[in-house]
Scaffold this motif. Structure first.
Motif, short mmCIF file in Angstrom:
data_model
loop_
_atom_site.label_atom_id
_atom_site.label_comp_id
_atom_site.label_asym_id
_atom_site.label_seq_id
_atom_site.Cartn_x
_atom_site.Cartn_y
_atom_site.Cartn_z
N GLN A 92 61.66 40.50 58.91
CA GLN A 92 62.12 39.29 58.17
C GLN A 92 61.74 39.06 56.95
O GLN A 92 60.62 38.46 56.44
CB GLN A 92 62.30 38.03 59.07
CG GLN A 92 63.02 36.76 58.47
CD GLN A 92 62.88 35.52 59.49
OE1 GLN A 92 63.34 35.53 60.42
NE2 GLN A 92 62.33 34.75 58.97
N ARG A 93 62.54 39.16 55.59
CA ARG A 93 62.04 38.90 54.38
C ARG A 93 63.31 38.35 53.49
O ARG A 93 64.25 38.83 53.52
CB ARG A 93 61.38 40.32 53.84
CG ARG A 93 60.84 40.01 52.26
CD ARG A 93 60.40 41.25 51.76
NE ARG A 93 61.33 42.49 51.38
CZ ARG A 93 61.12 43.40 52.44
NH1 ARG A 93 60.36 43.79 53.19
NH2 ARG A 93 62.30 44.46 52.21
N ASP A 120 59.27 35.36 50.83
CA ASP A 120 58.97 34.83 52.40
C ASP A 120 59.05 36.12 53.23
O ASP A 120 60.21 36.52 53.54
CB ASP A 120 59.73 33.74 52.88
CG ASP A 120 59.18 32.97 53.91
OD1 ASP A 120 59.14 33.63 54.90
OD2 ASP A 120 59.10 31.75 54.08
N ARG A 122 58.03 37.29 56.92
CA ARG A 122 57.20 37.10 58.08
C ARG A 122 56.49 37.94 58.55
O ARG A 122 55.24 37.48 59.15
CB ARG A 122 58.53 36.71 59.02
CG ARG A 122 57.91 36.28 60.33
CD ARG A 122 59.13 36.08 61.38
NE ARG A 122 58.85 35.70 62.73
CZ ARG A 122 59.59 35.83 63.78
NH1 ARG A 122 60.97 35.69 63.26
NH2 ARG A 122 59.23 35.77 64.92
N THR A 127 52.54 36.52 53.83
CA THR A 127 53.88 36.15 54.42
C THR A 127 54.60 34.96 53.50
O THR A 127 55.80 35.15 53.46
CB THR A 127 53.33 34.89 55.59
OG1 THR A 127 52.47 33.93 55.06
CG2 THR A 127 52.75 35.99 56.95
#
Length: 253
Positions: A92-93, A120, A122, A127
Motif C-alpha cells: 500500500q503506497r 505514505d 505502509r 512508512t
C-alpha cells in the motif's frame, strides 16, 4: 541502480534526439494524463493489485507547474494461524507531489523551481517520507528524437521508520538531483528514463522509472514500466530496494 544508468547512457548515445510526439503540447494551459492498471487472480492464487496515477501539468507565460497523485495497493488471500483463508493487504503506497517552476527570461529552458512531496508507504523502509526543495532545472540536450532535462538543488526531508512497534523520526538536509531522458523511437512509441536521487547525511533515497509508451489513438496510450525505489540505510527487517513492474493504460486530455 547501475543498469538504469547504463540504459540511459545507451539511449542518449544513440545519435537521435527528442521531439516528444506522445506528450500533448499546450504552450499555455493544462495537460493532464490519467494512468490505471489492475490485475485480479483466482484459483490457486487469489489476489488483486491496482496502480494508478494522475499527472497534471500547467504552462503559462512565466510558470511551468506539475502536480502528481499516485497510488498502489495489493491484496492477497492467505491462510491464518487458525487455518482460515483471509484477505490481507501486502502492499500500500500513496504519493503526492507539487512543483512550481519559474521560467528564466534569458534561458529558453532554464527554470527556478520549488517542490514538495509526500509518500505514505505502509510496507516501505520509510512508512512516511516528505521533502521540500528548491533548485535549478534546464534542458541540457535536444534533437529530433531525444531530450534530456536535469535538475539540482538543496532540500529538506522528514522520514518516519517503523521497526516492530517503535517509530523513529529522521530529519535533515539533502542534495537533490534529477534527470529525465525521452527518446522518440517512432511517431507512435517513446522510451523514457526518469531518475531522482536525494542524498542526505545518513541515507541516499533514489527513485527510477524505465518506461516504454505506445500510442493506441490520439488520446490513449499503453505503458510498460519498471520502477525502482532504493534507500541505502534501512531497518534490519527491511530490504534496501523495492521494485514494481506494471502495464497500464494512459488517457491524456
Amino acid at each position: 541502480m547501475k543498469y538504469v544508468l547504463i540504459i540511459s547512457a545507451l539511449a542518449a548515445a544513440h545519435g537521435y534526439a527528442a521531439a516528444d510526439s506522445l506528450d500533448p503540447v499546450n504552450a499555455n494551459g493544462w495537460n493532464t494524463s490519467a494512468e490505471l492498471g489492475a490485475i485480479s487472480t483466482s484459483g490457486n492464487t487469489v489476489g488483486t493489485s491496482v496502480t494508478g496515477k494522475i499527472d497534471a501539468k500547467q504552462e503559462t507565460a512565466k510558470w511551468s507547474n506539475e502536480y502528481i497523485l499516485a497510488g498502489y495497493f495489493k491484496d492477497e488471500e492467505v491462510t491464518n494461524d487458525d487455518g482460515e483463508k483471509v484477505r490481507e493487504r501486502s502492499a500500500q503506497r500513496y504519493s503526492v507531489s507539487a512543483k512550481a517552476g519559474y521560467k528564466l527570461l534569458h534561458d529558453d529552458h532554464g527554470k527556478l523551481f520549488a517542490l514538495a512531496t509526500h509518500v505514505d508507504d505502509r510496507f516501505g523502509a520509510y512508512t512516511r517520507y516528505s521533502t521540500i526543495g528548491i533548485g535549478y532545472g534546464t534542458q541540457t540536450y535536444q534533437s529530433d528524437t531525444h531530450t534530456l532535462d536535469v535538475e539540482i538543488g538543496p532540500g529538506y526531508f522528514r522520514g518516519v521508520r517503523t521497526e516492530g512497534n517503535v517509530q523513529t523520526v529522521e530529519t535533515g538536509g539533502t542534495i537533490r538531483g534529477a534527470a529525465l531522458l525521452k527518446w522518440k523511437i517512432s511517431d507512435s512509441a517513446q522510451f523514457s528514463q526518469n531518475l531522482i536521487v536525494e542524498r542526505g547525511t545518513d541515507n541516499t533515497h533514489s527513485i527510477a522509472e524505465t518506461a516504454v509508451r505506445t500510442k493506441i489513438n490520439s488520446t490513449m496510450q499503453m505503458k510498460a514500466a519498471f520502477n525502482v525505489r532504493n534507500d541505502t540505510n534501512v531497518p534490519a527487517d527491511k530490504k534496501n530496494t523495492d521494485t514494481q513492474t506494471s502495464v497500464t493504460l494512459v488517457y491524456s486530455f
